[in-house]
Write a protein that holds these residues in place. Structure first.
Motif, PDB file in Angstrom:
ATOM      1  N   ILE A  63     -74.560  -1.745  44.998  1.00 38.63           N
ATOM      2  CA  ILE A  63     -73.877  -0.408  44.934  1.00 38.63           C
ATOM      3  C   ILE A  63     -72.439  -0.291  44.871  1.00 38.63           C
ATOM      4  O   ILE A  63     -71.799  -0.884  45.794  1.00 38.63           O
ATOM      5  N   ALA A  64     -71.974   0.068  43.603  1.00 37.90           N
ATOM      6  CA  ALA A  64     -70.565   0.280  43.406  1.00 37.90           C
ATOM      7  C   ALA A  64     -69.769  -1.020  43.380  1.00 37.90           C
ATOM      8  O   ALA A  64     -68.412  -0.940  43.714  1.00 37.90           O
ATOM      9  N   ASN A  65     -70.361  -2.027  42.799  1.00 36.78           N
ATOM     10  CA  ASN A  65     -69.729  -3.301  42.595  1.00 36.78           C
ATOM     11  C   ASN A  65     -68.814  -3.860  43.542  1.00 36.78           C
ATOM     12  O   ASN A  65     -67.505  -3.985  43.275  1.00 36.78           O
ATOM     13  N   ILE A  66     -69.201  -4.040  44.766  1.00 39.34           N
ATOM     14  CA  ILE A  66     -68.287  -4.199  45.781  1.00 39.34           C
ATOM     15  C   ILE A  66     -68.549  -5.670  46.249  1.00 39.34           C
ATOM     16  O   ILE A  66     -69.493  -6.287  46.291  1.00 39.34           O
ATOM     17  N   VAL A  67     -67.243  -6.203  46.611  1.00 40.37           N
ATOM     18  CA  VAL A  67     -67.261  -7.419  47.226  1.00 40.37           C
ATOM     19  C   VAL A  67     -66.873  -7.392  48.732  1.00 40.37           C
ATOM     20  O   VAL A  67     -65.636  -6.978  48.715  1.00 40.37           O
ATOM     21  N   PRO A  68     -67.457  -7.816  49.726  1.00 39.36           N
ATOM     22  CA  PRO A  68     -66.981  -7.906  50.965  1.00 39.36           C
ATOM     23  C   PRO A  68     -65.848  -8.659  51.258  1.00 39.36           C
ATOM     24  O   PRO A  68     -65.821  -9.798  50.685  1.00 39.36           O
ATOM     25  N   LEU A  96     -65.566 -11.466  37.108  1.00 37.50           N
ATOM     26  CA  LEU A  96     -65.390 -10.033  36.313  1.00 37.50           C
ATOM     27  C   LEU A  96     -66.031  -8.930  37.132  1.00 37.50           C
ATOM     28  O   LEU A  96     -67.324  -8.993  37.465  1.00 37.50           O
ATOM     29  N   ILE A  97     -65.168  -8.125  37.699  1.00 39.50           N
ATOM     30  CA  ILE A  97     -65.647  -6.817  38.394  1.00 39.50           C
ATOM     31  C   ILE A  97     -65.747  -5.781  37.471  1.00 39.50           C
ATOM     32  O   ILE A  97     -65.019  -5.362  36.636  1.00 39.50           O
ATOM     33  N   CYS A  98     -66.967  -4.963  37.432  1.00 38.97           N
ATOM     34  CA  CYS A  98     -67.124  -4.238  36.534  1.00 38.97           C
ATOM     35  C   CYS A  98     -67.510  -2.847  36.934  1.00 38.97           C
ATOM     36  O   CYS A  98     -68.636  -2.685  37.454  1.00 38.97           O
ATOM     37  N   GLY A  99     -66.718  -1.797  37.140  1.00 38.08           N
ATOM     38  CA  GLY A  99     -66.813  -0.651  37.617  1.00 38.08           C
ATOM     39  C   GLY A  99     -67.320   0.400  36.320  1.00 38.08           C
ATOM     40  O   GLY A  99     -67.229  -0.125  35.421  1.00 38.08           O
ATOM     41  N   HIS A 100     -67.748   1.600  36.775  1.00 33.13           N
ATOM     42  CA  HIS A 100     -68.104   2.230  35.648  1.00 33.13           C
ATOM     43  C   HIS A 100     -67.912   3.673  35.983  1.00 33.13           C
ATOM     44  O   HIS A 100     -67.690   4.456  37.027  1.00 33.13           O
ATOM     45  N   SER A 101     -67.890   4.639  34.824  1.00 32.33           N
ATOM     46  CA  SER A 101     -67.668   6.264  34.914  1.00 32.33           C
ATOM     47  C   SER A 101     -68.999   6.738  35.862  1.00 32.33           C
ATOM     48  O   SER A 101     -70.025   6.274  35.657  1.00 32.33           O
ATOM     49  N   ASN A 102     -69.034   7.950  36.482  1.00 28.30           N
ATOM     50  CA  ASN A 102     -70.096   8.600  37.115  1.00 28.30           C
ATOM     51  C   ASN A 102     -70.841   7.834  37.979  1.00 28.30           C
ATOM     52  O   ASN A 102     -71.976   7.750  38.148  1.00 28.30           O
ATOM     53  N   CYS A 103     -70.153   6.944  38.823  1.00 28.57           N
ATOM     54  CA  CYS A 103     -70.495   6.166  39.737  1.00 28.57           C
ATOM     55  C   CYS A 103     -71.207   6.891  40.980  1.00 28.57           C
ATOM     56  O   CYS A 103     -70.236   7.257  41.737  1.00 28.57           O
ATOM     57  N   GLY A 104     -72.545   6.624  41.268  1.00 30.96           N
ATOM     58  CA  GLY A 104     -72.859   7.398  42.448  1.00 30.96           C
ATOM     59  C   GLY A 104     -72.273   6.918  43.850  1.00 30.96           C
ATOM     60  O   GLY A 104     -72.211   7.448  44.930  1.00 30.96           O
ATOM     61  N   GLY A 105     -72.124   5.479  43.920  1.00 28.02           N
ATOM     62  CA  GLY A 105     -71.635   5.146  45.118  1.00 28.02           C
ATOM     63  C   GLY A 105     -70.304   5.298  45.289  1.00 28.02           C
ATOM     64  O   GLY A 105     -70.023   5.639  46.349  1.00 28.02           O
ATOM     65  N   CYS A 106     -69.377   5.391  44.117  1.00 27.89           N
ATOM     66  CA  CYS A 106     -67.947   5.883  44.428  1.00 27.89           C
ATOM     67  C   CYS A 106     -68.011   7.328  44.872  1.00 27.89           C
ATOM     68  O   CYS A 106     -67.146   7.806  45.775  1.00 27.89           O
ATOM     69  N   LYS A 107     -68.916   8.210  44.232  1.00 27.54           N
ATOM     70  CA  LYS A 107     -68.974   9.598  44.655  1.00 27.54           C
ATOM     71  C   LYS A 107     -69.464   9.770  46.125  1.00 27.54           C
ATOM     72  O   LYS A 107     -68.969  10.667  46.814  1.00 27.54           O
ATOM     73  N   GLU A 127     -69.092   1.603  53.566  1.00 24.49           N
ATOM     74  CA  GLU A 127     -67.963   1.592  54.542  1.00 24.49           C
ATOM     75  C   GLU A 127     -66.852   0.250  54.057  1.00 24.49           C
ATOM     76  O   GLU A 127     -65.741   0.383  54.145  1.00 24.49           O
ATOM     77  N   LEU A 128     -67.485  -0.650  53.356  1.00 26.89           N
ATOM     78  CA  LEU A 128     -66.531  -1.763  52.557  1.00 26.89           C
ATOM     79  C   LEU A 128     -65.716  -1.339  51.738  1.00 26.89           C
ATOM     80  O   LEU A 128     -64.777  -1.781  51.157  1.00 26.89           O
ATOM     81  N   ALA A 129     -65.719   0.104  51.360  1.00 24.17           N
ATOM     82  CA  ALA A 129     -64.797   0.701  50.208  1.00 24.17           C
ATOM     83  C   ALA A 129     -64.124   1.781  50.793  1.00 24.17           C
ATOM     84  O   ALA A 129     -63.247   2.497  50.151  1.00 24.17           O
ATOM     85  N   LEU A 154     -59.590   2.457  41.157  1.00 22.54           N
ATOM     86  CA  LEU A 154     -59.268   1.843  42.231  1.00 22.54           C
ATOM     87  C   LEU A 154     -60.104   0.677  43.058  1.00 22.54           C
ATOM     88  O   LEU A 154     -59.768   0.185  43.407  1.00 22.54           O
ATOM     89  N   ASN A 155     -61.215   1.234  43.136  1.00 29.41           N
ATOM     90  CA  ASN A 155     -62.557   0.571  43.624  1.00 29.41           C
ATOM     91  C   ASN A 155     -62.519  -0.921  42.789  1.00 29.41           C
ATOM     92  O   ASN A 155     -62.552  -2.031  43.664  1.00 29.41           O
TER      93      ASN A 155
END
Ligand code: ZN
Length: 206
Positions: A63-68, A96-107, A127-129, A154-155
């Motif tokens: 969820i939300a392409n997170i790296v702890p 490669l970290i790939c984020g995206h538009s309309n991300c539910g995790g970021c929201k 909480e990691l973000a 930013l994420n």
């Protein structure tokens, strides 16, 4: 559910035949060039947007392409073990970290707590973000859409920074033995934006 089984039948009778030699070559080994860290979102399809074939991408999706952070790596083994394996054992050339538009995790970072209390594991994961959320809040962005893309972009940058907290990645990055890339994928237009660290902005890949 039957569509899943139909899919396998079609794969066996069409796609597999098309790539038969490739699958044979890959049957006993893999040497992916890139570790792709993307969101679990169903609309983000790593091989589709990079036009890559089996064997090319080693993929982590969460969820939300997170790296702890490295110091938290014992707590989030599914992600951190895959990073370790890709970098140390498979020796990928790129991360490669790939984020995206309309991300539910970021929201969800900004969702009220009564909503996320139904999802305790998602809440803990996000909480990691927290730093991303704080940075965005400090900018007091009124427009919701603008806040959305700001958070998502930013994420990506934040997670690129987290990668450098891994001593074995830092070492390789310093010696220019590994590239760290940040992408932002816009679902509606199909555009992909590449983060330029010197300019601190995302530039459309053309
Ligand atoms: Zn997402």
């Amino acid at each position: 559910m039957e569509y899943l089984f139909d899919g396998v039948r079609e794969f066996n009778t069409k796609d597999y035949l098309e790539y038969k030699n490739l699958f044979r070559n890959l049957s006993r080994r893999q040497a992916p060039h890139t570790l792709f860290i993307g969101c679990s979102d169903s609309r983000v399809v790593p091989n589709l947007i990079t036009k890559t074939l089996p064997g090319e991408l080693f993929v982590i999706r969460n969820i939300a392409n997170i790296v702890p952070y490295y110091r938290q790596s014992e707590e989030y083994l599914a992600t951190t073990a895959a990073i370790e394996y890709a970098v140390k054992a498979l020796q990928v050339e790129n991360i490669l970290i790939c984020g995206h538009s309309n991300c539910g995790g970021c929201k969800a970072l900004f969702a009220d707590t009564s909503l996320t209390s139904e999802l305790p594991h998602t809440k803990k994961w996000l909480e990691l973000a927290e730093r991303v959320k704080q940075k965005v809040l400090s900018e007091h962005i009124e427009d919701e859409l603008e806040r959305e893309w700001k958070t998502e972009q930013l994420n990506v940058v934040e997670q690129m920074n987290h990668l450098i907290t891994y001593p074995y990645i830092k070492e390789k990055y310093r010696k220019k033995e590994i590239n760290i890339l940040g992408w932002y994928y816009h679902i509606e237009s199909g555009d992909v934006f590449n983060y330029q660290p010197e300019e601190k902005r995302f530039v459309k890949i053309t």
